[in-house]
Design a protein around this motif. Structure first.
Motif, PDB file in Angstrom:
ATOM      1  N   ASN A  26       7.534  19.820 -36.651  1.00 59.28           N
ATOM      2  CA  ASN A  26       8.900  19.931 -36.128  1.00 59.28           C
ATOM      3  C   ASN A  26       8.906  20.554 -34.731  1.00 59.28           C
ATOM      4  O   ASN A  26       9.583  21.548 -34.469  1.00 59.28           O
ATOM      5  N   VAL A  27       8.119  19.959 -33.837  1.00 64.51           N
ATOM      6  CA  VAL A  27       8.003  20.470 -32.469  1.00 64.51           C
ATOM      7  C   VAL A  27       8.304  19.361 -31.471  1.00 64.51           C
ATOM      8  O   VAL A  27       8.205  18.172 -31.778  1.00 64.51           O
ATOM      9  N   SER A  28       8.658  19.788 -30.268  1.00 64.80           N
ATOM     10  CA  SER A  28       8.851  18.884 -29.141  1.00 64.80           C
ATOM     11  C   SER A  28       7.962  19.352 -28.002  1.00 64.80           C
ATOM     12  O   SER A  28       7.604  20.530 -27.923  1.00 64.80           O
ATOM     13  N   GLY A  29       7.621  18.436 -27.112  1.00 68.79           N
ATOM     14  CA  GLY A  29       6.781  18.851 -26.000  1.00 68.79           C
ATOM     15  C   GLY A  29       6.486  17.719 -25.043  1.00 68.79           C
ATOM     16  O   GLY A  29       7.072  16.628 -25.124  1.00 68.79           O
ATOM     17  N   TYR A  30       5.556  17.993 -24.132  1.00 67.09           N
ATOM     18  CA  TYR A  30       5.172  17.064 -23.080  1.00 67.09           C
ATOM     19  C   TYR A  30       3.651  16.935 -23.039  1.00 67.09           C
ATOM     20  O   TYR A  30       2.931  17.865 -23.412  1.00 67.09           O
ATOM     21  N   VAL A  31       3.179  15.788 -22.563  1.00 71.67           N
ATOM     22  CA  VAL A  31       1.751  15.610 -22.315  1.00 71.67           C
ATOM     23  C   VAL A  31       1.458  16.125 -20.910  1.00 71.67           C
ATOM     24  O   VAL A  31       2.026  15.644 -19.929  1.00 71.67           O
ATOM     25  N   GLN A  64       1.857  10.215 -19.522  1.00 70.25           N
ATOM     26  CA  GLN A  64       2.970  11.112 -19.204  1.00 70.25           C
ATOM     27  C   GLN A  64       4.146  10.822 -20.121  1.00 70.25           C
ATOM     28  O   GLN A  64       4.353   9.694 -20.552  1.00 70.25           O
ATOM     29  N   GLY A  65       4.916  11.861 -20.389  1.00 69.93           N
ATOM     30  CA  GLY A  65       6.123  11.687 -21.176  1.00 69.93           C
ATOM     31  C   GLY A  65       6.311  12.803 -22.178  1.00 69.93           C
ATOM     32  O   GLY A  65       5.626  13.825 -22.115  1.00 69.93           O
ATOM     33  N   HIS A  73       8.517   9.093 -25.946  1.00 69.86           N
ATOM     34  CA  HIS A  73       8.696   8.238 -24.774  1.00 69.86           C
ATOM     35  C   HIS A  73       7.547   8.565 -23.831  1.00 69.86           C
ATOM     36  O   HIS A  73       7.556   9.593 -23.159  1.00 69.86           O
ATOM     37  N   LEU A  74       6.543   7.683 -23.804  1.00 68.22           N
ATOM     38  CA  LEU A  74       5.299   7.965 -23.109  1.00 68.22           C
ATOM     39  C   LEU A  74       4.897   6.765 -22.252  1.00 68.22           C
ATOM     40  O   LEU A  74       5.047   5.607 -22.664  1.00 68.22           O
ATOM     41  N   CYS A  83     -12.126  -2.323 -13.008  1.00 71.61           N
ATOM     42  CA  CYS A  83     -11.361  -1.329 -12.243  1.00 71.61           C
ATOM     43  C   CYS A  83      -9.963  -1.816 -11.894  1.00 71.61           C
ATOM     44  O   CYS A  83      -9.349  -1.327 -10.946  1.00 71.61           O
ATOM     45  N   GLN A  84      -9.455  -2.776 -12.652  1.00 72.14           N
ATOM     46  CA  GLN A  84      -8.067  -3.187 -12.493  1.00 72.14           C
ATOM     47  C   GLN A  84      -7.195  -2.233 -13.288  1.00 72.14           C
ATOM     48  O   GLN A  84      -7.503  -1.903 -14.437  1.00 72.14           O
ATOM     49  N   VAL A  85      -6.112  -1.796 -12.683  1.00 75.66           N
ATOM     50  CA  VAL A  85      -5.245  -0.794 -13.306  1.00 75.66           C
ATOM     51  C   VAL A  85      -4.065  -1.482 -13.982  1.00 75.66           C
ATOM     52  O   VAL A  85      -3.434  -2.379 -13.412  1.00 75.66           O
ATOM     53  N   TRP A  86      -3.788  -1.030 -15.197  1.00 74.16           N
ATOM     54  CA  TRP A  86      -2.677  -1.541 -15.982  1.00 74.16           C
ATOM     55  C   TRP A  86      -1.815  -0.361 -16.412  1.00 74.16           C
ATOM     56  O   TRP A  86      -2.274   0.773 -16.427  1.00 74.16           O
ATOM     57  N   GLY A  87      -0.594  -0.642 -16.801  1.00 68.86           N
ATOM     58  CA  GLY A  87       0.238   0.459 -17.274  1.00 68.86           C
ATOM     59  C   GLY A  87       1.576  -0.007 -17.790  1.00 68.86           C
ATOM     60  O   GLY A  87       2.024  -1.120 -17.511  1.00 68.86           O
ATOM     61  N   GLY A  88       2.195   0.870 -18.575  1.00 64.26           N
ATOM     62  CA  GLY A  88       3.516   0.582 -19.113  1.00 64.26           C
ATOM     63  C   GLY A  88       3.871   1.588 -20.184  1.00 64.26           C
ATOM     64  O   GLY A  88       3.242   2.648 -20.314  1.00 64.26           O
ATOM     65  N   HIS A  89       4.877   1.251 -20.967  1.00 62.93           N
ATOM     66  CA  HIS A  89       5.360   2.111 -22.041  1.00 62.93           C
ATOM     67  C   HIS A  89       4.368   2.079 -23.198  1.00 62.93           C
ATOM     68  O   HIS A  89       4.042   1.007 -23.721  1.00 62.93           O
ATOM     69  N   LEU A  90       3.855   3.234 -23.608  1.00 66.24           N
ATOM     70  CA  LEU A  90       2.850   3.307 -24.664  1.00 66.24           C
ATOM     71  C   LEU A  90       3.423   2.831 -25.995  1.00 66.24           C
ATOM     72  O   LEU A  90       4.468   3.300 -26.437  1.00 66.24           O
ATOM     73  N   GLU A  91       2.692   1.908 -26.651  1.00 67.43           N
ATOM     74  CA  GLU A  91       3.110   1.367 -27.939  1.00 67.43           C
ATOM     75  C   GLU A  91       2.083   1.723 -29.018  1.00 67.43           C
ATOM     76  O   GLU A  91       0.918   2.006 -28.707  1.00 67.43           O
TER      77      GLU A  91
END
Length: 216
Positions: A26-31, A64-65, A73-74, A83-91
C-alpha cells in the motif's frame, strides 16, 4: 520520501513487480534510477492501438514515472543490439534478461493539496488530511508474463478506472494454486468478489453489456 533498492531476477516482469509492490505494501512512489537489461520489451507508442514488442538482448536506458496501489504510469527507453533506441509507455510483458537494479523513492504520505489562493493573513502551511485505508479491490486478474490477452484484459479495467489486484503467474506454485481456485488452465483468469468469472472473453462481454460499470 525514503529510498528502496530492488534487484530483479531473470524472467521477472518489470511492470508487474512495481504494481505488486504498491499493492502488497500500500505504497506510492517514483522510479529514481535503473540499470539492467531485458529479454523482451512491451511498450505503447503514441497513437498506436497495440503495444510494440521487441525481443533480444535489450539494454535499459531510462525508466521514469510513478506507481501506486491504483496502478502505474511508467515510460521506458531502451537500446537494441544495433544501438537503435526505442521507447514508450511501459506495458506488462517486459521481462528481465540477466538482472535489473531499481532505485525507488517511496512517499511517506500523499502530498497535500495547496489552496488555489493564499490569504496573506493565514499560515502558509497546509495540514495533511488523514488518509483512509484503501479497500481490497473487488477484481483480481491472474496473468502470465507476455500474454497478449492478459494485456488486453488489464487495458479494459484501466480504461474504466476499475481498481484491480494483479496476480502474476511466475512459479509452478502460483499456477497450481490458481488452478485449484478456478479449475482453469488458460489466462487471464478474472475473479470478481472472489469468484472466477472466466477469461478475457468473459470480461469483454461484461464490458460490452455495461456490467463492469458497477465496479468503479
Amino acid at each position: 520520501m525514503r529510498s528502496l533498492a530492488m534487484k530483479l531476477a531473470p524472467g521477472q516482469d518489470l511492470r508487474h513487480v512495481l504494481e505488486a509492490l504498491a499493492l502488497s505494501h500500500n505504497v506510492s512512489g517514483y522510479v529514481l534510477g535503473v540499470v539492467g537489461n531485458l529479454s523482451r520489451a512491451a511498450f505503447q507508442c503514441p497513437g498506436q492501438s497495440e503495444p510494440n514488442v521487441l525481443e533480444g538482448d535489450l539494454e535499459i536506458i531510462t525508466l521514469q514515472g510513478h506507481f501506486s496501489p491504483d496502478g502505474a504510469h511508467l515510460h521506458l527507453s531502451l537500446s537494441d543490439a544495433a544501438c537503435q533506441v526505442w521507447g514508450g509507455h511501459l506495458e506488462p510483458g517486459t521481462l528481465v534478461l540477466k538482472g535489473a537494479d531499481l532505485l525507488l523513492g517511496l512517499l511517506d504520505q500523499p502530498l497535500p493539496q495547496a489552496p488555489s489562493t493564499l490569504d496573506p493573513n493565514q499560515p502558509t502551511e497546509v495540514e495533511p488530511k488523514p488518509v483512509a485505508p484503501l479497500a481490497t479491490p473487488r477484481v483480481e486478474v491472474a496473468v502470465l508474463p507476455g500474454c497478449p490477452w492478459c494485456t488486453r484484459a488489464i487495458r479494459i479495467l484501466r480504461s474504466l478506472d476499475i481498481a484491480h489486484a494483479l496476480i502474476t503467474v511466475d512459479s509452478d506454485e502460483t499456477y497450481n494454486a490458481l488452478h485449484q481456485r478456478s479449475a482453469m488452465t488458460t489466462f487471464p483468469q478474472v475473479f470478481i468478489d472472489g469468484a472466477v468469472i472466466g477469461g478475457y472473453d468473459a470480461l469483454a462481454q461484461l464490458h460490452a453489456d455495461g456490467s463492469l460499470d458497477q465496479l468503479r
